[in-house]
Design a protein around this motif. Structure first.
Motif, PDB file in Angstrom:
ATOM      1  N   ASN A 276       4.575  16.024 -45.656  1.00  0.00           N
ATOM      2  CA  ASN A 276       3.568  15.489 -44.419  1.00  0.00           C
ATOM      3  C   ASN A 276       2.393  15.997 -44.478  1.00  0.00           C
ATOM      4  N   ALA A 277       1.855  15.453 -43.548  1.00  0.00           N
ATOM      5  CA  ALA A 277       0.333  16.496 -43.403  1.00  0.00           C
ATOM      6  C   ALA A 277       0.389  17.636 -43.774  1.00  0.00           C
ATOM      7  N   ASP A 278      -1.768  18.008 -43.269  1.00  0.00           N
ATOM      8  CA  ASP A 278      -1.175  20.065 -43.102  1.00  0.00           C
ATOM      9  C   ASP A 278      -0.491  20.109 -42.244  1.00  0.00           C
ATOM     10  N   PRO A 279       0.635  20.955 -42.239  1.00  0.00           N
ATOM     11  CA  PRO A 279       1.310  21.579 -40.961  1.00  0.00           C
ATOM     12  C   PRO A 279       0.225  22.457 -40.187  1.00  0.00           C
ATOM     13  N   ALA A 280      -0.763  22.279 -40.921  1.00  0.00           N
ATOM     14  CA  ALA A 280      -2.363  23.656 -39.914  1.00  0.00           C
ATOM     15  C   ALA A 280      -2.571  23.057 -39.058  1.00  0.00           C
ATOM     16  N   GLU A 281      -2.720  21.382 -39.022  1.00  0.00           N
ATOM     17  CA  GLU A 281      -4.101  21.123 -38.960  1.00  0.00           C
ATOM     18  C   GLU A 281      -3.555  20.310 -37.495  1.00  0.00           C
ATOM     19  N   ALA A 288      -3.027   9.062 -35.728  1.00  0.00           N
ATOM     20  CA  ALA A 288      -3.160   9.462 -37.460  1.00  0.00           C
ATOM     21  C   ALA A 288      -2.056   9.787 -37.717  1.00  0.00           C
ATOM     22  N   ARG A 289      -1.661  10.673 -37.124  1.00  0.00           N
ATOM     23  CA  ARG A 289       0.154  11.189 -37.904  1.00  0.00           C
ATOM     24  C   ARG A 289       0.373  10.388 -38.452  1.00  0.00           C
ATOM     25  N   HIS A 329       8.487   6.037 -34.871  1.00  0.00           N
ATOM     26  CA  HIS A 329       7.392   4.480 -35.085  1.00  0.00           C
ATOM     27  C   HIS A 329       6.595   3.643 -36.565  1.00  0.00           C
ATOM     28  N   ALA A 330       5.971   4.627 -36.768  1.00  0.00           N
ATOM     29  CA  ALA A 330       5.269   4.232 -37.655  1.00  0.00           C
ATOM     30  C   ALA A 330       7.141   3.954 -39.265  1.00  0.00           C
ATOM     31  N   LEU A 331       7.906   4.716 -39.309  1.00  0.00           N
ATOM     32  CA  LEU A 331       8.738   5.242 -40.503  1.00  0.00           C
ATOM     33  C   LEU A 331       9.454   3.482 -39.730  1.00  0.00           C
ATOM     34  N   PRO A 451      -8.823   2.901 -37.834  1.00  0.00           N
ATOM     35  CA  PRO A 451      -8.464   3.590 -37.856  1.00  0.00           C
ATOM     36  C   PRO A 451      -8.579   4.785 -36.333  1.00  0.00           C
ATOM     37  N   PRO A 452      -7.302   5.293 -35.821  1.00  0.00           N
ATOM     38  CA  PRO A 452      -5.791   4.906 -36.869  1.00  0.00           C
ATOM     39  C   PRO A 452      -5.151   4.227 -36.263  1.00  0.00           C
TER      40      PRO A 452
END
Length: 462
Positions: A276-281, A288-289, A329-331, A451-452
């Protein structure tokens, strides 16, 4: 393709706002070319996710056409201690096992058309020390495989392929033993699993820091080779910490592939089963995710990743209020490509976040183009001190012509085509934003997609 893209939102509930065409002199657009007559390969099964404890993911698995579900590493029905709750009991006695909750979990995965990646081990919060009796623990693993693949104890013949041994032994959260103790565990477990089902794919170690050389990478691989143990897949985890760069996963996968091949492990599969992306973000929006996930998946299609499971199927992703979030939905947008499994040539995408994938159906009557426009935040576009060698270096990038797309799509034949465009961004959650009838043999589409943003373009021959 199932056009009911919003899981219960009929087309009547979608707001069709007409064409969102943008003039080239108003916004810098990316020139994209899609040639449906040139085949570049076939779509690999690459729609995976990690299950979350206590959440029924069946709706998402079906909508996103998930093909692989990693059974979670939180305490739950997939945990070995839940299946075999009393370690003093007889491992050969069926009464010692509590399969019912796990049976329901596996059945839900199978009913959605996916296959489980079954991790045998203990979870976060459980005892992280090595099992006291490795032979007995291996016997437990053997009976779990017999139950699900050979029908033991009123079981099943699911032919589950992926069997993963433990989770992140390079992390003290899951393993406080030594590397050598993990090797001994792997040795006994791998042999036990394959004694129960010779066709099973055995792997591990679900490494949490795959860029760190040593005990759980090179030395583990050497141990496996020296002892002639099966390593059908090498599993690893990676989060884009301190970069949120969607190309990172393909970069790490190439490094691992090089290491496998150099050791004569060319047939070992490269499995990224937590990412995944940075979990602390905290600054990334849901859109964006979503774009990060979609761009990452498109890059994985071109990288040496044989299977992946996104972390993870949490409630918001699934739609605990009736509608999944943007990432869910992206998935689904990526999973829709299964309706067009013949991959076709595209030009105009890049490796910086503007990712493009396209395919056509085998009868050439359906074409789909997935565009994901993700931009790495400015704070990550500068070199940093190598304060953590488990992370790749940041890339220095400059973004241009990514305000949208100017696409030319060469179609299989002349004729009329129905064109629909579904969008995910900060104001649209997989909504139908445009539909039209176009005439081939080529069509031209132009739209703002800063973007995004993600668009799934669906073209159907009339």
């Amino acid at each position: 393709m199932n056009t009911n893209v919003s899981w219960g939102m009929g087309l009547a509930a979608l707001v069709v706002i007409g064409s969102l065409r943008a003039l080239a002199d108003d916004l810098p657009l990316r020139k994209i070319t899609v040639d449906t007559t040139v085949t570049v390969g076939a779509l690999r099964p690459l729609s995976g996710i990690q299950a979350a404890a206590g959440v029924d993911g069946t709706a998402l698995y079906k909508a996103a056409r998930i093909d692989l579900v990693r059974i979670d590493d939180m305490q739950g029905p997939g945990d070995t201690d839940a299946i075999f709750p009393d370690m003093s009991a007889d491992a050969d006695n069926a009464r010692s096992y509590n399969f019912a909750p796990t049976d329901r979990l596996v059945a839900s995965i199978k009913s959605a058309g996916a296959e489980p990646l079954f991790r045998i081990g203990r979870s976060r919060g459980a005892d992280s020390s090595p099992p006291a009796d490795l032979d007995k623990y291996a016997q437990i693993a053997r009976h779990v495989v017999l139950h699900y693949n050979q029908g033991w104890d009123r079981g099943f013949r699911y032919a589950i392929r992926y069997w993963e041994i433990w989770n992140e032994p390079d992390s003290k959260l899951f393993w406080t033993g030594s590397p050598e103790e993990y090797y001994a565990l792997y040795d006994k477990m791998a042999r036990a699993i394959q004694s129960a089902d010779a066709s099973a794919l055995v792997g591990g170690p679900a490494m949490s820091k795959p860029l760190i050389a040593g005990a759980y990478r090179e030395k583990f691989l050497d141990f496996v080779r020296f002892n002639r143990l099966p390593l059908d897949f090498f599993s690893w985890h990676f989060f884009a910490v301190d970069s949120n760069d969607p190309y990172t996963f393909a970069t790490v996968a190439r490094e691992l592939r090089r290491i496998f091949d150099a050791r004569g492990l060319g047939s070992t599969r490269n499995v990224l089963d937590e990412w995944n992306a940075d979990p602390a973000e905290r600054d990334m929006s849901k859109a964006a995710r979503a774009a990060f996930a979609a761009s990452s998946l498109i890059y994985m299609l071109g990288g040496p990743i044989d299977a992946q499971t996104y972390h993870r199927a949490d409630a918001e992703l699934l739609g605990n209020k009736g509608t999944p979030d943007e990432v869910g939905h992206a998935l689904s947008a990526f999973g829709a490509l299964k309706s067009t499994p013949v991959l076709i040539r595209t030009a105009g995408g890049d490796e910086s976040g503007f990712a493009v994938a396209a395919g056509r159906s085998r009868d050439s009557r359906l074409i789909q183009v997935l565009i994901s426009n993700y931009q790495i935040a400015a704070k990550y576009l500068q070199p940093r001190d190598n304060w953590d060698t488990s992370l790749p270096e940041r890339r220095t990038l400059q973004y241009q012509d990514n305000g949208g797309y100017d696409a030319t799509i060469n179609l299989p034949a002349s004729g009329k085509y129905r064109v629909k465009r579904y969008r995910i961004n900060d104001s649209s959650n997989f909504a139908l934003v445009d539909q039209s009838t176009q005439t081939g043999p080529s069509i031209h589409l132009q739209a703002a997609l800063p973007p995004p943003g993600i668009e799934l373009i669906v073209i159907t021959a009339n």
